[in-house]
Design a protein around this motif. Structure first.
Motif, short mmCIF file in Angstrom:
data_model
loop_
_atom_site.label_atom_id
_atom_site.label_comp_id
_atom_site.label_asym_id
_atom_site.label_seq_id
_atom_site.Cartn_x
_atom_site.Cartn_y
_atom_site.Cartn_z
N GLU A 155 43.90 23.55 44.70
CA GLU A 155 44.74 23.31 43.54
C GLU A 155 44.23 23.53 42.28
O GLU A 155 44.12 24.45 41.31
CB GLU A 155 45.37 22.90 43.07
CG GLU A 155 46.98 22.76 44.23
CD GLU A 155 46.97 24.23 44.94
OE1 GLU A 155 47.34 24.99 43.21
OE2 GLU A 155 46.95 24.94 45.66
N MET A 156 43.61 22.67 41.78
CA MET A 156 42.90 22.60 40.48
C MET A 156 41.26 23.58 40.34
O MET A 156 41.30 24.31 39.34
CB MET A 156 41.65 21.26 40.44
CG MET A 156 41.20 20.67 39.10
SD MET A 156 39.41 21.87 38.91
CE MET A 156 38.36 20.19 40.41
N LYS A 157 40.43 24.04 41.19
CA LYS A 157 39.92 25.05 41.06
C LYS A 157 40.33 26.77 40.97
O LYS A 157 40.33 27.16 39.96
CB LYS A 157 39.34 25.06 42.42
CG LYS A 157 37.84 26.43 42.45
CD LYS A 157 37.11 26.21 43.94
CE LYS A 157 35.94 27.75 43.47
NZ LYS A 157 35.06 27.47 44.64
N MET A 158 42.00 26.41 41.94
CA MET A 158 42.85 28.02 41.52
C MET A 158 42.78 28.39 39.63
O MET A 158 43.67 29.20 39.27
CB MET A 158 43.77 27.86 43.04
CG MET A 158 42.91 28.41 43.91
SD MET A 158 42.44 29.63 44.49
CE MET A 158 40.35 28.46 44.38
N GLU A 159 43.68 26.53 39.68
CA GLU A 159 44.12 26.78 38.54
C GLU A 159 43.04 27.30 36.96
O GLU A 159 43.64 27.48 36.16
CB GLU A 159 44.52 25.49 37.60
CG GLU A 159 45.69 25.30 38.56
CD GLU A 159 46.39 24.03 38.35
OE1 GLU A 159 46.69 23.21 37.13
OE2 GLU A 159 47.40 23.03 39.12
N LEU A 160 41.90 26.71 37.34
CA LEU A 160 40.66 26.98 36.75
C LEU A 160 40.57 28.57 36.83
O LEU A 160 40.49 29.39 35.66
CB LEU A 160 39.80 26.42 36.62
CG LEU A 160 39.50 25.00 35.91
CD1 LEU A 160 38.21 24.09 36.38
CD2 LEU A 160 39.64 24.76 34.14
N LEU A 161 40.19 29.03 37.96
CA LEU A 161 40.12 30.15 38.02
C LEU A 161 41.87 31.62 37.13
O LEU A 161 41.43 31.72 36.12
CB LEU A 161 40.13 31.34 39.78
CG LEU A 161 39.04 30.36 40.60
CD1 LEU A 161 38.93 30.84 41.90
CD2 LEU A 161 37.40 31.34 40.05
N SER A 162 42.68 30.71 37.07
CA SER A 162 43.93 31.81 36.22
C SER A 162 43.52 31.66 34.95
O SER A 162 43.84 32.87 34.90
CB SER A 162 44.98 30.82 37.42
OG SER A 162 45.92 31.34 36.85
N GLU A 163 43.30 30.63 34.71
CA GLU A 163 42.95 30.34 33.41
C GLU A 163 41.82 30.82 33.24
O GLU A 163 41.79 31.93 31.63
CB GLU A 163 42.84 29.00 32.89
CG GLU A 163 43.66 28.12 32.93
CD GLU A 163 43.67 26.43 33.07
OE1 GLU A 163 42.54 26.50 32.03
OE2 GLU A 163 44.29 25.11 32.95
N THR A 164 40.97 30.94 33.63
CA THR A 164 40.01 32.22 33.02
C THR A 164 40.12 33.43 33.26
O THR A 164 39.54 34.53 32.87
CB THR A 164 38.50 31.67 34.16
OG1 THR A 164 38.39 30.93 34.10
CG2 THR A 164 37.13 32.56 34.17
N ARG A 165 41.03 34.07 34.57
CA ARG A 165 40.84 34.75 34.45
C ARG A 165 42.67 35.94 32.62
O ARG A 165 42.38 36.73 32.21
CB ARG A 165 42.22 35.40 35.56
CG ARG A 165 41.13 35.75 37.23
CD ARG A 165 41.92 36.03 38.22
NE ARG A 165 41.18 35.48 39.03
CZ ARG A 165 41.92 34.84 39.90
NH1 ARG A 165 42.84 34.23 39.87
NH2 ARG A 165 40.91 35.08 41.07
N LYS A 166 43.43 35.25 32.89
CA LYS A 166 43.83 34.81 31.60
C LYS A 166 42.77 35.44 29.77
O LYS A 166 42.86 36.00 29.22
CB LYS A 166 45.07 33.88 31.47
CG LYS A 166 46.05 34.16 32.28
CD LYS A 166 47.04 32.65 32.27
CE LYS A 166 48.02 32.54 33.82
NZ LYS A 166 48.63 31.16 33.15
N GLN A 167 42.17 34.06 30.11
CA GLN A 167 41.02 34.02 29.15
C GLN A 167 40.82 35.79 29.02
O GLN A 167 40.56 36.33 27.74
CB GLN A 167 40.18 32.77 28.96
CG GLN A 167 41.28 31.50 28.49
CD GLN A 167 39.98 30.27 29.17
OE1 GLN A 167 39.27 30.67 29.16
NE2 GLN A 167 40.35 29.32 28.55
N HIS A 168 39.78 35.79 30.30
CA HIS A 168 38.79 36.86 29.90
C HIS A 168 39.57 38.22 30.68
O HIS A 168 38.66 39.35 30.67
CB HIS A 168 37.62 36.81 30.93
CG HIS A 168 37.32 35.49 30.10
ND1 HIS A 168 36.57 35.46 28.76
CD2 HIS A 168 37.03 34.22 30.62
CE1 HIS A 168 35.50 34.02 28.51
NE2 HIS A 168 36.20 33.96 29.49
N GLY A 169 41.02 38.14 30.49
CA GLY A 169 42.07 39.32 31.30
C GLY A 169 41.10 40.47 32.02
O GLY A 169 41.13 41.93 32.50
#
Length: 169
Positions: A155-169
């Motif tokens: 879950e921690m890894k998936m949250e980081l991936l999601s945050e990164t996608r939002k930041q770098h669209g």
């Protein structure tokens, strides 16, 4: 820049790459992740513990990443995530675990004596003879040694991936 740090004109290929997994500040560590189109190149972020999971005969069935300090209770069926097939509901049952992570240096000081070359040799020999399946040691068509994750780590890894996608669209 990074490639120039790890290669030289005389030896243009380096067999290992350093990837930042966490940033420490004031005694706290924040996980970091490197994202790639190639799924094998996405890093496993943060401070982590690495557990070896053993069946009842003492053979290693998998290794499992956990959030550093996470409690692993094998008294009950333990749910884990196979990152290759995260949709499957999987459990380890009747297994034991051993944390493979060892702390040798902290704050620039040695916390325990380093093993001798002979001790390292004997440890590796015991791993290959007693724990790692022969099918995983073949040079041709080796069986894959599984690297699973605890649900909290996944879950921690998936949250980081999601945050990164939002930041770098």
């Amino acid at each position: 820049m990074g490639e120039r740090l790890i290669t030289a004109k005389s030896e243009p290929v380096f067999g290992a790459v350093y990837k930042l997994a966490a940033v420490g500040e004031n005694g706290n560590f924040s996980p970091r992740i490197k994202v790639s189109e190639n799924v094998e190149k996405i890093t496993n972020p943060g401070l982590k513990d690495l557990y070896r999971v053993y069946d009842q005969d003492g053979h290693a069935v998998a290794d499992m990443l956990a959030v550093c300090g996470e409690t692993i209770d094998m008294e009950q069926p333990f749910r884990y995530v196979d990152p290759q097939k995260p949709w499957k509901n999987r459990n380890f049952e009747g297994c034991t675990v051993k944390n493979l992570r060892r702390l040798y240096v902290q704050d620039g000081k040695r916390t325990q004596e380093l093993p001798t070359l002979g001790e390292i040799r004997n440890y590796v020999k015991a791993q290959l003879n007693d724990e790692i399946w022969e099918e995983e040691q073949r040079f041709e068509n080796p069986h894959r040694h599984y690297l699973d994750m605890t649900p909290d780590y996944y879950e921690m890894k998936m949250e980081l991936l999601s945050e990164t996608r939002k930041q770098h669209g």
